[in-house]
Design a protein around this motif. Structure first.
Motif, PDB file in Angstrom:
ATOM      1  N   SER A  77       9.039   1.968   6.902  1.00 41.53           N
ATOM      2  CA  SER A  77       9.375   2.588   8.188  1.00 41.53           C
ATOM      3  C   SER A  77       8.124   3.236   8.764  1.00 41.53           C
ATOM      4  O   SER A  77       7.186   3.555   8.023  1.00 41.53           O
ATOM      5  N   ALA A  78       8.107   3.396  10.083  1.00 44.82           N
ATOM      6  CA  ALA A  78       6.974   4.054  10.730  1.00 44.82           C
ATOM      7  C   ALA A  78       7.139   5.562  10.594  1.00 44.82           C
ATOM      8  O   ALA A  78       8.265   6.070  10.548  1.00 44.82           O
ATOM      9  N   SER A  79       6.021   6.278  10.544  1.00 46.14           N
ATOM     10  CA  SER A  79       6.121   7.738  10.377  1.00 46.14           C
ATOM     11  C   SER A  79       6.815   8.372  11.583  1.00 46.14           C
ATOM     12  O   SER A  79       7.360   9.467  11.487  1.00 46.14           O
ATOM     13  N   ALA A  80       6.830   7.672  12.724  1.00 45.50           N
ATOM     14  CA  ALA A  80       7.565   8.186  13.884  1.00 45.50           C
ATOM     15  C   ALA A  80       9.074   8.032  13.701  1.00 45.50           C
ATOM     16  O   ALA A  80       9.855   8.402  14.574  1.00 45.50           O
ATOM     17  N   GLY A  81       9.513   7.461  12.576  1.00 42.82           N
ATOM     18  CA  GLY A  81      10.933   7.488  12.243  1.00 42.82           C
ATOM     19  C   GLY A  81      11.680   6.187  12.430  1.00 42.82           C
ATOM     20  O   GLY A  81      12.881   6.164  12.331  1.00 42.82           O
ATOM     21  N   PHE A  82      11.014   5.087  12.664  1.00 44.81           N
ATOM     22  CA  PHE A  82      11.695   3.813  12.915  1.00 44.81           C
ATOM     23  C   PHE A  82      11.768   3.013  11.617  1.00 44.81           C
ATOM     24  O   PHE A  82      10.737   2.710  11.009  1.00 44.81           O
ATOM     25  N   ALA A  83      12.974   2.658  11.161  1.00 41.34           N
ATOM     26  CA  ALA A  83      13.128   1.890   9.922  1.00 41.34           C
ATOM     27  C   ALA A  83      12.903   0.412  10.210  1.00 41.34           C
ATOM     28  O   ALA A  83      13.541  -0.169  11.085  1.00 41.34           O
ATOM     29  N   LEU A  84      11.960  -0.195   9.502  1.00 37.63           N
ATOM     30  CA  LEU A  84      11.672  -1.615   9.703  1.00 37.63           C
ATOM     31  C   LEU A  84      12.552  -2.484   8.817  1.00 37.63           C
ATOM     32  O   LEU A  84      12.729  -3.664   9.071  1.00 37.63           O
ATOM     33  N   HIS A  85      13.071  -1.894   7.749  1.00 38.70           N
ATOM     34  CA  HIS A  85      13.939  -2.652   6.835  1.00 38.70           C
ATOM     35  C   HIS A  85      15.192  -1.856   6.570  1.00 38.70           C
ATOM     36  O   HIS A  85      15.121  -0.675   6.246  1.00 38.70           O
ATOM     37  N   GLN A  86      16.327  -2.508   6.690  1.00 36.29           N
ATOM     38  CA  GLN A  86      17.595  -1.799   6.497  1.00 36.29           C
ATOM     39  C   GLN A  86      17.830  -1.518   5.020  1.00 36.29           C
ATOM     40  O   GLN A  86      18.187  -0.433   4.633  1.00 36.29           O
ATOM     41  N   GLN A  87      17.563  -2.526   4.171  1.00 31.71           N
ATOM     42  CA  GLN A  87      17.799  -2.273   2.757  1.00 31.71           C
ATOM     43  C   GLN A  87      16.636  -1.455   2.211  1.00 31.71           C
ATOM     44  O   GLN A  87      15.496  -1.685   2.565  1.00 31.71           O
ATOM     45  N   SER A  88      16.942  -0.438   1.405  1.00 33.69           N
ATOM     46  CA  SER A  88      15.883   0.450   0.950  1.00 33.69           C
ATOM     47  C   SER A  88      15.013  -0.233  -0.091  1.00 33.69           C
ATOM     48  O   SER A  88      13.887   0.137  -0.308  1.00 33.69           O
ATOM     49  N   ARG A  89      15.548  -1.235  -0.747  1.00 34.76           N
ATOM     50  CA  ARG A  89      14.769  -1.837  -1.815  1.00 34.76           C
ATOM     51  C   ARG A  89      14.530  -3.316  -1.542  1.00 34.76           C
ATOM     52  O   ARG A  89      15.384  -4.150  -1.797  1.00 34.76           O
ATOM     53  N   LEU A  90      13.365  -3.648  -0.951  1.00 36.52           N
ATOM     54  CA  LEU A  90      12.989  -5.055  -0.859  1.00 36.52           C
ATOM     55  C   LEU A  90      12.787  -5.493  -2.307  1.00 36.52           C
ATOM     56  O   LEU A  90      12.266  -4.733  -3.094  1.00 36.52           O
ATOM     57  N   ARG A  91      13.174  -6.698  -2.659  1.00 32.74           N
ATOM     58  CA  ARG A  91      13.004  -7.100  -4.069  1.00 32.74           C
ATOM     59  C   ARG A  91      11.526  -7.378  -4.328  1.00 32.74           C
ATOM     60  O   ARG A  91      11.076  -8.503  -4.482  1.00 32.74           O
ATOM     61  N   ALA A  92      10.757  -6.286  -4.365  1.00 27.29           N
ATOM     62  CA  ALA A  92       9.304  -6.410  -4.370  1.00 27.29           C
ATOM     63  C   ALA A  92       8.767  -6.959  -5.675  1.00 27.29           C
ATOM     64  O   ALA A  92       7.765  -7.669  -5.678  1.00 27.29           O
ATOM     65  N   THR A  93       9.431  -6.655  -6.792  1.00 25.74           N
ATOM     66  CA  THR A  93       8.827  -7.038  -8.074  1.00 25.74           C
ATOM     67  C   THR A  93       8.677  -8.555  -8.205  1.00 25.74           C
ATOM     68  O   THR A  93       7.774  -9.034  -8.869  1.00 25.74           O
ATOM     69  N   ASP A  94       9.552  -9.332  -7.529  1.00 25.69           N
ATOM     70  CA  ASP A  94       9.452 -10.794  -7.623  1.00 25.69           C
ATOM     71  C   ASP A  94       8.121 -11.311  -7.068  1.00 25.69           C
ATOM     72  O   ASP A  94       7.587 -12.300  -7.544  1.00 25.69           O
ATOM     73  N   ILE A  95       7.631 -10.663  -6.039  1.00 24.71           N
ATOM     74  CA  ILE A  95       6.434 -11.162  -5.360  1.00 24.71           C
ATOM     75  C   ILE A  95       5.146 -10.627  -6.011  1.00 24.71           C
ATOM     76  O   ILE A  95       4.074 -11.205  -5.851  1.00 24.71           O
ATOM     77  N   LEU A  96       5.251  -9.538  -6.740  1.00 25.71           N
ATOM     78  CA  LEU A  96       4.027  -8.862  -7.196  1.00 25.71           C
ATOM     79  C   LEU A  96       3.049  -9.745  -7.979  1.00 25.71           C
ATOM     80  O   LEU A  96       1.836  -9.582  -7.816  1.00 25.71           O
ATOM     81  N   PRO A  97       3.516 -10.685  -8.820  1.00 24.31           N
ATOM     82  CA  PRO A  97       2.524 -11.519  -9.522  1.00 24.31           C
ATOM     83  C   PRO A  97       1.597 -12.293  -8.570  1.00 24.31           C
ATOM     84  O   PRO A  97       0.525 -12.732  -8.978  1.00 24.31           O
ATOM     85  N   LYS A  98       2.011 -12.452  -7.322  1.00 27.14           N
ATOM     86  CA  LYS A  98       1.176 -13.194  -6.361  1.00 27.14           C
ATOM     87  C   LYS A  98       0.259 -12.264  -5.565  1.00 27.14           C
ATOM     88  O   LYS A  98      -0.507 -12.719  -4.718  1.00 27.14           O
ATOM     89  N   ILE A  99       0.375 -10.952  -5.793  1.00 23.98           N
ATOM     90  CA  ILE A  99      -0.352  -9.965  -4.994  1.00 23.98           C
ATOM     91  C   ILE A  99      -1.404  -9.283  -5.881  1.00 23.98           C
ATOM     92  O   ILE A  99      -1.158  -9.028  -7.055  1.00 23.98           O
ATOM     93  N   THR A 100      -2.561  -8.995  -5.295  1.00 21.71           N
ATOM     94  CA  THR A 100      -3.630  -8.334  -6.064  1.00 21.71           C
ATOM     95  C   THR A 100      -3.388  -6.840  -6.160  1.00 21.71           C
ATOM     96  O   THR A 100      -3.564  -6.225  -7.212  1.00 21.71           O
ATOM     97  N   CYS A 101      -3.016  -6.240  -5.030  1.00 19.38           N
ATOM     98  CA  CYS A 101      -2.856  -4.783  -4.999  1.00 19.38           C
ATOM     99  C   CYS A 101      -1.811  -4.412  -3.955  1.00 19.38           C
ATOM    100  O   CYS A 101      -1.872  -4.890  -2.817  1.00 19.38           O
ATOM    101  N   ILE A 102      -0.859  -3.571  -4.336  1.00 19.92           N
ATOM    102  CA  ILE A 102       0.140  -3.056  -3.397  1.00 19.92           C
ATOM    103  C   ILE A 102      -0.183  -1.582  -3.157  1.00 19.92           C
ATOM    104  O   ILE A 102      -0.607  -0.882  -4.084  1.00 19.92           O
ATOM    105  N   THR A 103      -0.024  -1.119  -1.907  1.00 23.10           N
ATOM    106  CA  THR A 103      -0.511   0.228  -1.559  1.00 23.10           C
ATOM    107  C   THR A 103       0.604   1.113  -0.995  1.00 23.10           C
ATOM    108  O   THR A 103       0.535   1.548   0.162  1.00 23.10           O
ATOM    109  N   PRO A 104       1.628   1.434  -1.799  1.00 20.64           N
ATOM    110  CA  PRO A 104       2.710   2.277  -1.263  1.00 20.64           C
ATOM    111  C   PRO A 104       2.314   3.741  -1.163  1.00 20.64           C
ATOM    112  O   PRO A 104       1.486   4.226  -1.951  1.00 20.64           O
ATOM    113  N   ASN A 105       2.926   4.455  -0.206  1.00 14.08           N
ATOM    114  CA  ASN A 105       2.872   5.914  -0.264  1.00 14.08           C
ATOM    115  C   ASN A 105       4.028   6.371  -1.173  1.00 14.08           C
ATOM    116  O   ASN A 105       4.784   5.531  -1.692  1.00 14.08           O
TER     117      ASN A 105
END
Ligand code: PLP
Length: 255
Positions: free
Chosen positions: A112-140
């Protein structure tokens, strides 16, 4: 293509005010010595303080745009910002790997944007499935919580091969500490907390990491330099927008 700057491909949203998204990526990458190319993942209506609307790019159109770029240019690193789905992210990562399986991919998992707009309705994108294809993920911190719950970030990095840069900007500490979980290694980078705030800092950090990787820096150095760079950017002006060059502001007032 010989004697060209390393090309960093950004797959990001368009923010018309230039503080976030592909314009922020482009400024960062050019400032740090790369050549920025872009695929627009979404068009938005926003300013630095208000987010009114988001329109995802049609995924077939996005993939065609990607194919045209990847088919013609040697990509040295890729930064991915706002993205409609993990399925689309997977297709993008596969397309990049077909060109060169060593292209580092940095993903800023914006929920979501810090101005308060949610870009994804579900809180948990199934991120772990994609991670082996990614070098670095940068969450706050909130993004890491939403994506990974209570799973240890060190375990995620070891089990998926994707480094996790946990950005510390949302903590209450007087200093900002970013923590990089990189396989079995843990690196901490600290900067004094600025009295100013900025729109789009996540975009700046992830594209700064991507350009350093494109220039051949190891990931811990890339993360450290990205934190220093974003810190300079945050301090460059007292509004939510800032400057990427050494240009001294002429007291423009955006308040
Ligand atoms: N707009 C676009 C296109 C973005 O990519 C992002 C963050 O990645 C944002 C807005 C959110 O910026 P912020 O939450 O820093 O205001």
């Amino acid at each position: 293509m010989t004697s060209f700057k390393p090309i960093v491909l950004c797959i990001s949203g368009f923010d018309p005010c230039g503080g976030a998204g592909i314009l922020a990526d482009c400024k960062t990458i050019e400032q740090l010595g790369g050549y920025c190319m872009g695929v627009v993942s979404a068009n938005t209506i926003q300013t630095e303080s208000a987010f009114m609307a988001n329109c995802w790019t049609d995924s077939h159109f996005l993939l065609r745009q990607l194919d045209a770029i990847v088919g013609r240019y040697p990509i040295s690193a890729c930064k991915i910002g706002i993205i409609q789905s993990v399925e689309l992210l997977t297709l993008i990562a596969e397309r990049l790997a077909e060109q060169d399986c060593n292209i580092p991919i940095v993903w800023d998992p914006v929920l979501s944007a810090s101005a308060g707009f949610a870009l994804h309705q579900q809180s948990r994108l199934r991120a772990t499935d994609i991670l082996p294809k990614i070098t670095c993920i940068t969450p706050n911190l909130p993004e890491a919580q939403a994506l990974f719950g209570n799973t240890s970030y060190a375990d995620i990095s070891v089990s998926t091969g994707c480094a996790v840069l946990l950005k510390g900007g949302h903590s209450n500490a007087s200093e900002v500490t970013d923590t990089l979980y990189f396989g079995n290694e843990v690196h901490r980078f600290t900067q004094p907390r600025s009295k100013f705030q900025k729109h789009g800092t996540g975009c700046v950090v992830s594209s700064a990491i991507a350009v350093s990787l494109a220039l051949g820096q190891p990931l811990p150095n890339a993360c450290k330099q990205a934190q220093q760079y974003v810190s300079g950017y945050i301090n460059s002006h007292n509004s939510l927008l800032g400057f990427h060059s050494n240009y001294i502001s002429r007291n423009f007032n955006y308040d």
